[in-house]
Write an enzyme that holds these catalytic residues in place. Sequence first.
Site, PDB file in Angstrom:
ATOM      1  CG  ASP A  78      -1.780   7.634   0.682  1.00 18.42           C
ATOM      2  OD1 ASP A  78      -1.010   8.603   0.699  1.00 18.42           O
ATOM      3  OD2 ASP A  78      -2.478   7.337  -0.310  1.00 18.42           O
ATOM      4  CG  ASP A  94      -1.788   1.181   1.341  1.00 19.34           C
ATOM      5  OD1 ASP A  94      -2.337   1.603   0.312  1.00 19.34           O
ATOM      6  OD2 ASP A  94      -1.935   1.726   2.457  1.00 19.34           O
TER       7      ASP A  94
END
Length: 251
Positions: free
Chosen positions: A32, A30
């Site tokens: 953020d 991922d």
Amino acid sequence: MFANLRTHIVSRLSYSTMCSFKKITHVIFDLDGLILDSEDRYKEAFTTVLARYGKKYTDEVRLAVLGTVEKETARIIVEKLQLPLTAEEFNKTAKIEQSKVLGDVNLKPGAERLIRHLSNNKIPIAIATSSGKQSYDIKVKKHQDIISHFHHVVNGSSDPEVKNGKPAPDIFLIAAQRFKENTPKPEDCLVFEDAPNGVKGAKDAGMQVVMVPEDYIPEEMRKDATLVIKSLNDFKPELFGLPPFPESSTK
């Protein structure tokens, strides 16, 4: 409690006894809150917009939208806080505020070390982020050296092949399929996530997932992760059959 206890126990086990973790060949990150320390910047932008309507960006709302694609994020915020505007209008306004604060985000602790280690050891890595291409480009502009190590990036909010955002498994399955050589099966992939929505999506995709949650995420929302750690600095690659960090490696 159980997730953190398991993490503590795992740190004490020898590699030969770690039978609950399957060897993997590919890694999906991922972005953020996992690679980039950007979640507080999103909070700042949303807080600014919501203050105009006398509303607050509460932890309840923050948890609900964490990891979702941009359109879904806007829809959830508008509905939960009963804002007098459409989700599209909110999204447009929020993007203006985000563009002011997302250009100078730093890397999360341990991210650069892990990414370089995997790349140096020829482990294929990709990014699966709910961000659209526009906001993604703003955030990674000053981190091109690190981003260059990734085989590809899937931007969930703007990629036409991602029909359903996290917590659906679509983005992770697409990320796996886009490795050009030796395309992995889902079970051959390890996902790194900070958000419960991302953890669920990765698990439903048939992948193992290491969760690095923020402190405000409740224990019950961590239970689906294969492993929970406090920081990427705490990750031990050998748990999943990956080359260990060299002894001289520093955190």
